[in-house]
Scaffold this motif. Structure first.
Motif, PDB file in Angstrom:
ATOM      1  N   UNK A   1       0.846  -1.185   0.000  1.00 32.11           N
ATOM      2  CA  UNK A   1       0.000   0.000   0.000  1.00 32.11           C
ATOM      3  C   UNK A   1       0.884   1.238   0.000  1.00 32.11           C
ATOM      4  N   UNK A   2       0.410   2.266  -0.679  1.00 33.87           N
ATOM      5  CA  UNK A   2       1.136   3.539  -0.769  1.00 33.87           C
ATOM      6  C   UNK A   2       0.220   4.634  -0.266  1.00 33.87           C
ATOM      7  N   UNK A   3       0.591   5.268   0.832  1.00 31.66           N
ATOM      8  CA  UNK A   3      -0.220   6.335   1.417  1.00 31.66           C
ATOM      9  C   UNK A   3       0.203   7.655   0.786  1.00 31.66           C
ATOM     10  N   UNK A   4      -0.634   8.167  -0.122  1.00 31.90           N
ATOM     11  CA  UNK A   4      -0.310   9.375  -0.871  1.00 31.90           C
ATOM     12  C   UNK A   4      -1.274  10.513  -0.590  1.00 31.90           C
ATOM     13  N   UNK A   5      -2.134  10.353   0.408  1.00 34.99           N
ATOM     14  CA  UNK A   5      -3.132  11.373   0.711  1.00 34.99           C
ATOM     15  C   UNK A   5      -2.694  12.318   1.821  1.00 34.99           C
ATOM     16  N   UNK A   6      -1.736  11.900   2.639  1.00 40.74           N
ATOM     17  CA  UNK A   6      -1.345  12.724   3.779  1.00 40.74           C
ATOM     18  C   UNK A   6      -2.449  12.825   4.806  1.00 40.74           C
ATOM     19  N   UNK A   7      -3.168  11.723   5.008  1.00 47.19           N
ATOM     20  CA  UNK A   7      -4.332  11.715   5.887  1.00 47.19           C
ATOM     21  C   UNK A   7      -4.224  10.579   6.894  1.00 47.19           C
ATOM     22  N   UNK A   8      -4.450  10.838   8.183  1.00 49.69           N
ATOM     23  CA  UNK A   8      -4.464   9.741   9.156  1.00 49.69           C
ATOM     24  C   UNK A   8      -5.482   8.664   8.807  1.00 49.69           C
TER      25      UNK A   8
END
Length: 345
Positions: free
Chosen positions: A239-246
């Protein structure tokens, strides 16, 4: 004779002004360019909206902008890489080349990094949202192929997606889930496709980003605010977290299979969040960061100039610098735009 040019400068949150700034003298290895196109990215919007990006706080007027292309106007006496009239891709990273990280090939972690358009240092590293600017030739890549200046300005955000996927490891035959269908999320989709992922899924809370993600190669898109989080459990190898959201990070934690890897490329809020150490431990998850890009900038330029990738679906609008405030407002509206660019006028 002193030469000035018009620049977009942020003095504080919501305080953006068009002002004349002085162009520096042209050194032997320097190049003067006019702006081709400059993309407004998430960090620019944070400076505009909040006066800061994470721990980087504006302490003096800042010219934002780090993803840009230019057209060469003048060159210094020792310049050999470019000539007047050339289109160039601009690498915003100027690493020292001497520290332990640079010598180890990890230029993005340079101890003395000078990254354009950033308040990470003081005096600030002034950016590229100006009609003309001067940079050293080492930060420029000439491009002679038939590619627009707007596409060429996407080399930097594409390099971020490429670096994030590089940090993810081997993707061949794997399922990748990306949270956030903005520019970096979409660039990560493109990069995952290049790396051989078997399936790429994108989650977002809005329809427009998901539609753009589908255009650049996502196999499946999910409105993460309209599904039960449990339905995503164990759905991805990477998974790649690209939203900058908790909340997006929580989605990644749920979706990543045991033994999988989470890549954090989005910038999370400055106040931080509780760290799920036990979940990472018990499921043997790898949790790695991806910060800026090193060699990936050169990869990005090569992919663009050879048409291996098509970033045109991301380009929403181009506005002249004289309409910079309007451009920032449009860029902040995810229902109307993905990538808004400033151009010379």
């Amino acid at each position: 004779m002193t030469t000035t040019t018009t620049a977009c400068r942020i003095h504080a949150a919501r305080d953006l002004r068009l002002e004349d700034v002085t162009l520096p003298e042209l050194g032997a290895h320097d190049v003067q360019m006019k702006l081709g196109a400059g993309g407004i990215c998430g960090s620019d919007l944070h400076y505009f909206g909040h006066g800061r990006v994470g721990a980087f706080v504006i302490r003096e007027p800042l010219v934002p902008g780090h993803e840009a292309s230019g057209i060469v106007e003048r060159i210094g006496s020792a310049v050999t890489r470019v000539k007047p009239g050339d289109k160039v891709a601009v690498n915003p990273s100027h690493a020292c080349g001497r520290c332990d990280y640079c010598l180890g090939g990890r230029f993005n972690l340079c101890r003395s990094m000078f990254f354009l358009g950033s308040a990470s240092v003081f005096p600030h590293a002034q950016g590229l949202f100006r009609r003309q600017f001067v940079l050293g030739e080492a930060q420029l890549t000439p491009v002679h192929e038939d590619i627009s200046l707007g596409e060429l300005a996407c080399a930097e955000p594409l390099s971020i997606g490429l670096h994030a996927v590089h940090r993810a490891g081997d993707l061949v035959g794997k399922t990748v889930l990306v949270t956030g269908g903005g520019t970096i999320g979409c660039m990560s989709v493109i990069a995952a496709r290049l790396a051989g992922a078997a399936e790429v899924i994108v989650c977002d809370i809005a329809e427009r980003p998901l539609a753009i993600a589908a255009q650049v190669g996502a196999d499946r898109t999910i409105r993460s605010d309209q599904v039960d989080a449990a339905s995503l459990a164990d759905s991805a190898d990477i998974t790649i977290e690209a939203a900058g959201s908790p909340a997006a990070l929580a989605t990644c934690l749920t979706a990543t299979r045991r033994g999988g890897r989470i890549v954090q490329v989005g910038t999370l809020p400055a106040e931080g969040l509780p760290f799920p150490a036990n979940s990472i431990m018990a499921r043997e998850l790898d949790y790695v960061g991806a910060f800026r890009a090193a060699h990936a900038f050169d990869w990005a330029v090569r992919y663009l100039r050879t048409r291996r990738v098509d970033v045109r679906p991301l380009l929403s609008a181009q506005l002249p610098i004289s309409r910079a405030h309007e451009a920032f407002e449009l860029a902040a509206d995810r229902s109307r735009s993905t990538k808004v660019q400033l151009v010379g006028d």
